[in-house]
Design an enzyme around this catalytic site. Structure first.
Site, PDB file in Angstrom:
ATOM      1  N   SER A 185       0.839  -1.202   0.000  1.00 39.48           N
ATOM      2  CA  SER A 185       0.000   0.000   0.000  1.00 39.48           C
ATOM      3  C   SER A 185       0.878   1.257   0.000  1.00 39.48           C
ATOM      4  CB  SER A 185      -0.920  -0.018   1.221  1.00 39.48           C
ATOM      5  OG  SER A 185      -1.495   1.238   1.409  1.00 39.48           O
TER       6      SER A 185
ATOM      7  N   TRP B  69       2.316   1.628  -3.354  1.00 40.30           N
ATOM      8  CA  TRP B  69       1.271   2.097  -4.286  1.00 40.30           C
ATOM      9  C   TRP B  69       1.166   3.622  -4.230  1.00 40.30           C
ATOM     10  CZ3 TRP B  69      -3.156   4.963  -3.402  1.00 40.30           C
ATOM     11  CH2 TRP B  69      -4.060   5.043  -4.462  1.00 40.30           C
ATOM     12  N   HIS B  70       1.352   4.171  -3.014  1.00 36.72           N
ATOM     13  CA  HIS B  70       1.230   5.620  -2.872  1.00 36.72           C
ATOM     14  C   HIS B  70       2.343   6.371  -3.597  1.00 36.72           C
ATOM     15  CE1 HIS B  70      -1.787   4.829   0.218  1.00 36.72           C
ATOM     16  NE2 HIS B  70      -2.151   6.078   0.065  1.00 36.72           N
ATOM     17  N   GLY B  71       3.528   5.834  -3.593  1.00 33.88           N
ATOM     18  CA  GLY B  71       4.598   6.559  -4.251  1.00 33.88           C
ATOM     19  C   GLY B  71       5.852   5.724  -4.367  1.00 33.88           C
TER      20      GLY B  71
ATOM     21  N   PHE C 221      -0.423  10.117  -6.956  1.00 33.22           N
ATOM     22  CA  PHE C 221      -0.326   8.671  -6.763  1.00 33.22           C
ATOM     23  C   PHE C 221      -1.031   7.954  -7.897  1.00 33.22           C
ATOM     24  CE2 PHE C 221      -0.614  10.368  -2.270  1.00 33.22           C
ATOM     25  CZ  PHE C 221       0.728  10.637  -2.228  1.00 33.22           C
TER      26      PHE C 221
END
Lengths: 485, 465
Positions: A319, A322-324, A485
């Site tokens: 996760s 996934w954000h950055g 993102f």
């Protein structure tokens, strides 16, 4: 085109007006055209990626439904997942990969990789890719039938209110709604309007004003310490919440105008009494996606405590990634997973701390502790780089009592008056969120009021936005944080 | 059957009631929004700004003007400073009206012309062309241009023409500021003193009765906004003010594409609506022209457009001195504009030129600005700041140049007296016209100029810098 731009304020009424003047049968085509136009206003060329993702997953859905052999189905799903994740990976993680490969190579004194790495991340790619993959997995599992109408499916992937920053919708919710003919409903308009006002309030009155303080401190970490860094971190917690929540609320409001109900992505997360609860209330559509399509396939909590904890760490680390594409995001994700595991280990110890587990004091303490833990994790998120996050923590722990009282906080780019407005707005948000936590929806409450009170509330909100918001030619229109993102 | 028709009529009644309630609710909401917005506009819009006052009074006077406007004088601030419509009324026996707001560019003039033409049977339009607004300030999408246009938008009555004006001139990011003027003053939101001052001004009788008059201690009028779009002013330019802050480089682009587009639109509009139009440029103080690299490029460009549309263009900056001897500080309010004394002289000459056939009136003018300079006695008119390239930013110095009509024929002594310090000689008589001072330094610059080889006759200017 972003929600808090004049272009959107012109675009949106036109889309709504035309939508209701067209016959029912073709309305979704109009919404699809509007959604593609909306997306192309960023960078027209990236529409090809959105279109490719749509075509691939649409075709794969139909093929999956036709295939009977389990291995063939698995192969088809895996191939489609790989293609989409590779596209996402290329645009999102290529730079990150090259930089880290070069770091490793230089550590072992081997020549560097010389690939060009100036790829611009297409806006919303992380969101629509997950949405499309969620659909595909649902088809594979037999939870839904594959969509036969390409245009309707394309609209499901590209529906403009939630296209670039979610909520990440499930086919069972959004796609199903696209089948039903939507009649003009004044109640939907009213609800949508109030939701959009509330979303704009969160974005331009709270998030963008708090951003000034955050950017001042995080942009000059050497100049600030102690209280001011803590204050900036507090304001960042507020900023990211109002920014993302604001976007989600505007998206929901905009969707209501078309008679479509989107998922509520946030449910008073800062009133959570544990990090675990926080994640049930924060970015609900993403948490749900990872739970259903990653955590459960990994074994979830069916394979023992150790495996469950490992799964939890994997999910939160992914996760974060996934954000950055940065180690700071990975650490942020990992930390949130680690909090929950640590919480389990010290559950008994924690329970001995409170004489009355459900007393006001106990709940307040839990909420404060959760908020502090979340804020610590936010430092990694905002700093963007591990080294910067470490610098911020170093500054934060430097004792600086004077800056609490000498008005130094007014020197962070927001005047005393606007800081008071900001704090008042945060207080209002806190009150409304607390009501939401208890199960009372503020928007529904507003809509139940007498007409004259509604006018006062709605125009009051409108003029609060106009007077106290950060927008217009004197400000750089702030993009929503989650667009990156 | 009866039950069905009853059901239908009930349903219609219900629908009707709901629609009426909805429309009523929306109308009330719009009313409340407009009411609150107007209250905020009243509290926050700046009435101290004389430019805003000017626009407000001008538009009010225009809307209350009962007679037909026969001759319309439109353009930049030069219109209301330089052209006296009361003199023209006597000279031509027609109804003359000046219509210009500060910094009014050609896009504004185009929409204002259309607005006026709706209500009046225009006989002749005199379009003033101030070259600075079509060159240095000729980017119509600039922030300055937006602000100047707001002065008209705010006062113009609602019409389709106004909407077209807004959507043509403004980019979407300006819409909120355009429709809700108070938003432009958000920085004053918590400034109680500012709000007090605004409310006090707006409650004053002068403001409510659209009067603006400034007098000296003896009660003599210095400035008065008159009701035909003319600004009466007795202010005078002094030698100390003879510093122009810009060096205008117009040789490469004598008129911007934005300015040319709207100039053509105005000419086409007049042609399509059978309105006679004449182009002209008002006289500016010579210093202004000398700070320009090639003023003839501008004259040539406008002439070429004028010929294309078969209209006349008169540039009073190249008017022969024997017809109009106006280059004295006593005739100017500032470097750009005439005062009432100058306007009286100019308006008279203006009408003499306009009332004669083109072939006759052309004798009033030099063929070019270069010709005019050659025919003039060597003289200095002040100093101007040279362009930023000439300013050495690293050492924070500001560069200036002496404005001479015949620089090669003169020599200059330059003395600098920084505030609170002794006078120093920068250079004794020398052909060099450039000098520089520290950017933050202020004081008096004394220029003593003489014609090369003639020591008996010197000209001296003391200029604040």
């Amino acid at each position: 085109m972003i929600f808090n731009s004049t272009q959107f304020i012109i675009f949106f009424p036109i889309v709504v007006l035309v939508y209701y003047t067209l016959p029912n049968k073709v309305r979704y085509i109009w919404l699809l055209a509007a959604s593609y136009y909306f997306y192309m206003s960023w960078n027209p060329i990236y529409i090809l990626l959105l279109f490719s993702c749509t075509v691939i997953t649409y075709a794969a859905g139909l093929i999956l439904e036709k295939l009977q052999n389990i291995n063939s189905r698995k192969l088809c799903l895996a191939a489609c997942l790989m293609i989409n994740l590779c596209i996402l990976g290329f645009f999102k993680y290529f730079n990150f990969a090259v930089i880290n490969i070069n770091r490793i190579l230089s550590a072992v004194h081997i020549g560097q990789v010389t690939w060009e790495h100036n790829i611009i991340l297409p806006v919303g790619i992380s969101f629509y890719t997950l949405q499309a993959l969620g659909y595909l997995i649902d088809v594979y599992r037999g939870d839904i039938y594959a969509e036969k109408n390409f245009f309707r499916y394309a609209l499901f992937i590209s529906f403009f209110p939630q296209l670039v920053a979610g909520p990440i919708e499930r086919s069972k919710n959004l796609l199903v709604q696209l089948y039903t003919a939507k009649k003009f409903d004044w109640e939907n308009f009213r609800r949508g309007f109030v939701l959009m006002l509330w979303g704009f309030f969160l974005k331009v009155v709270i998030a963008d004003r708090a951003a000034v303080i955050v950017n001042t401190v995080y942009g000059n970490p050497d100049e600030y310490k102690g209280f001011l860094v803590m204050a900036a971190t507090f304001f960042f917690a507020i900023q990211i919440y109002c920014d993302f929540y604001g976007y989600s609320v505007i998206a929901r409001g905009a969707a209501y105008f078309f008679g479509i109900k989107l998922t509520d992505n946030f449910n008073a997360p800062y009133f959570s009494q544990s990090v675990k609860e926080f994640w049930r209330r924060w970015h609900i559509s993403l948490s749900g996606w990872f739970r259903d399509y990653l955590y459960i396939p990994l074994g979830g909590n069916r394979k023992g405590a150790l495996r469950r904890r490992i799964n939890l760490l994997i999910v939160f680390t992914v996760s974060g990634l996934w954000h950055g594409a940065s180690m700071a995001f990975v650490v942020w994700g990992f930390l949130n997973g680690a909090y929950q595991i640590a919480g389990e280990f010290i559950r008994e110890l924690r329970s001995t701390l409170y004489t009355y587990k459900d007393s006001f004091g106990a709940r307040l303490t839990k909420r404060l502790a959760t908020f502090v833990l979340v804020c610590i994790a936010w430092v990694f998120f905002r700093a963007g780089q591990l080294s910067s996050a470490v610098d911020m923590f170093r500054s934060m722990v430097q004792f600086d009592l004077i800056s609490m009282f000498n008005g130094a906080i007014y020197g962070l780019g927001v005047s005393k008056e606007y800081l008071n407005v900001l704090l008042t707005a945060i207080f209002v948000l806190g009150y409304i969120d607390f009501q939401k936590y208890k199960g009372t929806d503020a928007v529904s409450a507003v809509l139940k009021q007498k007409w004259y009170l509604r006018i006062v509330i709605e125009t009051g909100l409108l003029f609060t936005i106009l007077l106290f918001g950060c927008y217009g030619v004197e400000y750089d229109t702030s993009e929503f944080i989650y667009f990156q993102f | 059957m009866t039950q069905v028709s009853l059901f239908i009529s009930n349903f219609k009644a219900l629908l009707h009631k709901k629609i009426v309630k909805t429309i009523g609710y929306l109308a009330l909401m719009v009313f409340v929004i407009l009411f609150v917005a107007n209250c905020l506009n009243y509290i926050y819009t700046d009435a101290e700004d004389s430019f805003n006052q000017w626009s407000r009074i001008l538009w009010h006077n225009y809307y209350s003007y009962k007679d037909n406007i026969d001759c319309l004088y439109i353009g930049s601030s030069h219109i209301y400073e330089d052209i006296d419509p009361y003199i023209l009324d006597e000279l031509n026996g027609k109804n003359n009206f000046d219509f210009a707001t500060p910094g009014q560019r050609l896009n504004a003039s185009y929409y204002i012309l259309k607005e006026i033409d709706k209500k009046h049977d225009l006989e002749h339009v005199y379009l003033e062309l101030y070259y600075d607004l079509s060159t240095r300030r000729g980017d119509f999408s600039s922030r300055d241009s937006m602000i100047d246009n707001w002065r008209n938008i705010d006062e113009m009555k609602f019409s389709l023409n106004k909407l077209r004006y807004i959507f043509d001139v403004y980019e979407p990011e300006y819409y909120l500021d355009t429709f809700f003027p108070f938003i432009r003053y958000k920085s004053m939101l918590f400034d109680n003193e500012y709000v007090d001052r605004q409310v006090r001004i707006k409650r004053s009788e002068d403001y409510r009765k659209y009067r603006y008059r400034i007098t000296d201690d003896a009660g003599n009028t210095i400035i008065e906004f008159t009701d035909k779009g003319y600004d009466y002013t007795t202010e005078k330019l002094t030698d100390g003010d003879l510093l122009y802050q810009y060096e205008l480089k117009i040789k490469e682009q004598p008129i911007t594409p934005d300015a040319e587009k709207y100039l053509r639109k105005i000419l086409e509009y007049c042609r399509e609506n059978n309105i006679a139009i004449t182009l002209f440029s008002s006289p500016v103080y010579e210093l202004h022209l000398l700070a320009t690299d090639d003023y003839d490029a501008y004259i040539d460009k406008i002439n070429s457009i004028a010929w294309e549309y078969d209209v006349e263009y008169y540039d009073f900056n190249i008017c022969r001195e024997e017809y109009m001897d106006i280059q004295s500080v006593d005739n100017f309010k500032d470097v750009q504009h005439l005062n009432t004394e100058g306007a009286t002289v100019f308006t008279d000459v203006f009408w003499k030129v306009m009332s004669q056939p083109y072939e006759e009136s052309s004798r009033y003018f030099y063929a070019s600005y270069a010709d005019k300079r050659q025919s003039m006695e060597p003289c200095i008119y002040g100093i101007y700041r040279t362009d930023p390239e000439r300013t050495d930013r690293e050492t924070d110095t500001a560069a200036y140049r002496v404005a001479s009509n015949r620089p090669q024929d003169m020599e200059y002594r330059i003395l600098l007296t920084p505030a609170g310090e002794d006078t120093e000689m920068y250079q004794d008589f020398s052909p060099n016209t450039y000098f520089s001072v520290p950017d933050s330094e202020h004081g008096i610059c004394t220029i003593v100029a003489k014609v090369t080889g003639q020591s008996d006759k010197v000209q001296t200017l003391e200029i604040n810098y």
